[in-house]
Design a protein around this motif. Structure first.
Motif, PDB file in Angstrom:
ATOM      1  N   GLU A 112      26.989  36.569  42.183  1.00 27.95           N
ATOM      2  CA  GLU A 112      27.858  35.404  41.336  1.00 27.95           C
ATOM      3  C   GLU A 112      29.077  35.835  41.117  1.00 27.95           C
ATOM      4  N   THR A 114      30.867  38.159  42.027  1.00 25.44           N
ATOM      5  CA  THR A 114      31.764  38.523  43.310  1.00 25.44           C
ATOM      6  C   THR A 114      32.193  37.468  43.762  1.00 25.44           C
ATOM      7  N   GLN A 115      31.396  36.140  43.804  1.00 28.07           N
ATOM      8  CA  GLN A 115      32.000  35.121  44.371  1.00 28.07           C
ATOM      9  C   GLN A 115      32.964  34.534  43.667  1.00 28.07           C
ATOM     10  N   MET A 117      34.977  36.075  41.759  1.00 30.45           N
ATOM     11  CA  MET A 117      36.084  37.120  42.050  1.00 30.45           C
ATOM     12  C   MET A 117      36.981  36.574  43.316  1.00 30.45           C
ATOM     13  N   PHE A 118      36.402  36.318  44.179  1.00 29.94           N
ATOM     14  CA  PHE A 118      37.018  35.969  45.412  1.00 29.94           C
ATOM     15  C   PHE A 118      37.443  34.661  45.102  1.00 29.94           C
ATOM     16  N   CYS A 120      38.916  33.583  42.464  1.00 26.13           N
ATOM     17  CA  CYS A 120      39.918  33.643  41.440  1.00 26.13           C
ATOM     18  C   CYS A 120      41.196  34.141  42.574  1.00 26.13           C
ATOM     19  N   LEU A 126      41.362  31.101  35.543  1.00 26.92           N
ATOM     20  CA  LEU A 126      40.498  31.736  34.852  1.00 26.92           C
ATOM     21  C   LEU A 126      40.022  30.927  33.600  1.00 26.92           C
ATOM     22  N   LEU A 129      36.515  30.473  32.080  1.00 24.25           N
ATOM     23  CA  LEU A 129      35.680  31.437  31.981  1.00 24.25           C
ATOM     24  C   LEU A 129      35.477  31.992  30.486  1.00 24.25           C
ATOM     25  N   MET A 131      33.895  34.757  27.676  1.00 25.12           N
ATOM     26  CA  MET A 131      34.254  35.995  27.395  1.00 25.12           C
ATOM     27  C   MET A 131      33.418  37.212  28.322  1.00 25.12           C
ATOM     28  N   LEU A 134      34.568  37.077  31.623  1.00 28.98           N
ATOM     29  CA  LEU A 134      35.680  37.640  31.926  1.00 28.98           C
ATOM     30  C   LEU A 134      35.481  39.392  31.913  1.00 28.98           C
ATOM     31  N   ASN A 135      34.551  39.708  31.046  1.00 29.49           N
ATOM     32  CA  ASN A 135      34.251  41.303  31.052  1.00 29.49           C
ATOM     33  C   ASN A 135      33.579  41.564  32.447  1.00 29.49           C
ATOM     34  N   LEU A 137      33.953  39.906  35.295  1.00 26.32           N
ATOM     35  CA  LEU A 137      34.768  39.855  36.371  1.00 26.32           C
ATOM     36  C   LEU A 137      35.828  41.079  36.505  1.00 26.32           C
ATOM     37  N   GLY A 138      36.210  41.474  35.271  1.00 23.41           N
ATOM     38  CA  GLY A 138      37.230  42.721  35.208  1.00 23.41           C
ATOM     39  C   GLY A 138      36.355  43.961  35.487  1.00 23.41           C
ATOM     40  N   ILE A 141      35.997  43.626  39.584  1.00 21.40           N
ATOM     41  CA  ILE A 141      37.342  44.128  40.206  1.00 21.40           C
ATOM     42  C   ILE A 141      37.592  45.486  40.124  1.00 21.40           C
ATOM     43  N   ASP A 142      37.147  46.296  38.731  1.00 24.64           N
ATOM     44  CA  ASP A 142      37.332  47.724  38.847  1.00 24.64           C
ATOM     45  C   ASP A 142      36.333  48.268  40.019  1.00 24.64           C
TER      46      ASP A 142
END
Lengths: 237, 173
Positions: A112, A114-115, A117-118, A120, A126, A129, A131, A134-135, A137-138, A141-142
């Motif tokens: 989910e 990952t989806q 992220m794509f 965004c 954003l 979303l 907290m 967002l966490n 998602l961050g 991304i990392d």
């Protein structure tokens, strides 16, 4: 053979119960026999029913005695280690199923995120979303950046060994440049800018096949008007 | 379609040849056997003991109400006792069993749902990959693509961090 789901409760109707008992007992004996044959192991079954003072057994009374003495010869701890009754057996199954459920939920969550992220990446806001989202998602991304960097290292190593193997005086023409040229972009939050940027990217790059048919197709599957909330379900109880 | 398991296929009734398959088969069938025995006990009020030796010579046993009492009953040729007090005890235990069974059914249903969701998410990902090159596995990307994706992700990360701070501030004011 019924395909209805049978309620797992004592069958009140006497004749139905007796019929069920007969069928299932037969099936159970068959299953023990199959297990024994397929896996080449010793086993026995003892079944007491309300219909008979004598138990029904597999493979035979003598066979059962053999297995029982084998069983009783084992140290007490070995006997009880894998011994279950109804309750403990059920609890085992509940534990196992719960673990599988937890893992599956975790996997689904990752997919989910990952989806999202794509989405965004192609401009979705954003702002919807929370907290936790967002966490996550961050984090995702990392993880992806880590993987990309690792891939860079692998590729650099490969091209380095290629360069070493081939002695060339000049540039090798069509081949992608050995030094990765860092393409910098005007960084900009504006949606329109980003869309334009992606369109530029996807317009025919020289000789590199993109691997997907996609040049002429919709470049931005998740446009500005994407109504679907990213996180539509209360995921964690 | 590649089959994951051999369910609904006929299996020859001889000892399995491949050691690895044998172990897996034993594990699964033993579990299924105990499950069937458990159901027979609940549905028909039977009392059952099953003893099984594993290929590695460990012993597994299932018994309702208990392996040892049933084994003794058999060896002493004494049918199991059902005194009044026992019956009350058993009724209570049966209630617990029913509860546990409901719980198990619930968890299994949830598991089924999540697995389906996983499938749907997989499909979504596959569909996305045909449209957007950046959704492909990283190993499949070219060097320039990797550069672009990296820059894009780094930019997104900055925005995420900003939004994170903003959301936090909003939540505490």
């Amino acid at each position: 053979m019924t395909r209805k789901k049978v309620k797992l409760a004592y069958i009140a109707n006497d004749s139905a119960r007796k019929a069920t008992f007969k069928k299932r007992k037969k099936g159970l004996m068959k299953k023990v026999s199959e297990l024994s044959t397929l896996c080449g192991i010793d086993a026995c079954a003892i079944i007491y029913s309300p219909y008979d003072t004598q138990p029904e057994v597999w493979p035979s009374p003598l066979g059962v005695q053999r297995v029982l003495s084998q069983f009783q010869k084992m140290p007490e701890m070995e006997q009880s280690k894998k011994m279950v009754n109804q309750e403990s057996f059920l609890r085992q199954r509940i534990t196992k199923a719960s673990e599988q459920l937890k893992k599956q939920r975790k996997d689904n969550r990752e997919k989910e995120v990952t989806q999202a992220m794509f989405q965004c990446l192609t401009g979705k806001s954003l702002q919807n979303l929370n907290m936790m989202d967002l966490n996550d998602l961050g984090w995702m991304i990392d993880q992806n950046l880590k993987e990309i960097n690792k891939r860079f290292d692998t590729l650099k190593r490969e091209t380095n060994s290629q360069v070493a193997a081939v002695s060339v005086a000049g540039p090798s023409g069509e081949h992608p440049s050995q030094k990765a040229e860092v393409l910098t972009f005007e960084v900009n939050n504006d949606n329109m800018q980003r869309q334009q940027w992606f369109m530029d990217l996807l317009n025919p790059q020289p000789q590199e096949p993109l691997g997907f048919g996609g040049h002429d197709e919709m470049l931005l599957p998740f446009g500005d008007n994407n109504e679907n909330p990213l996180w539509s379900n209360a995921f964690f109880p | 379609m590649v089959r994951k398991s051999r369910g609904r296929q006929k299996v020859e009734m001889v000892k399995m040849s491949k050691e690895s398959n044998l172990q897996v088969t034993f594990s699964k069938r033993r579990s299924g056997l105990f499950k069937k025995a458990s159901e027979l006990c609940i549905l028909c009020g039977a009392e059952i003991a099953i003893i099984v030796f594993s290929p590695g010579n460990k012993v597994f046993s299932f018994g309702h109400p208990g392996v040892e009492t049933l084994v003794n009953s058999f060896l002493n040729r004494n049918p199991p006792q059902h005194s009044g007090a026992m019956q009350l005890f058993e009724a209570h235990r049966n209630a617990t069993v029913r509860e546990n069974n409901m719980q198990l059914t619930q968890v299994l249903n949830q598991l089924e749902m999540e697995r389906k969701r996983g499938e749907d998410l997989n499909q979504l990902r596959k569909a996305g990959q045909t449209l957007c090159w950046w959704e492909a596995p990283i190993e499949e990307l070219t060097l320039p693509q990797l550069e672009q994706l990296k820059a894009s992700l780094e930019e997104l990360k900055k925005n995420v961090t900003k939004e994170d701070a903003r959301t936090f501030v909003l939540s505490v004011t």
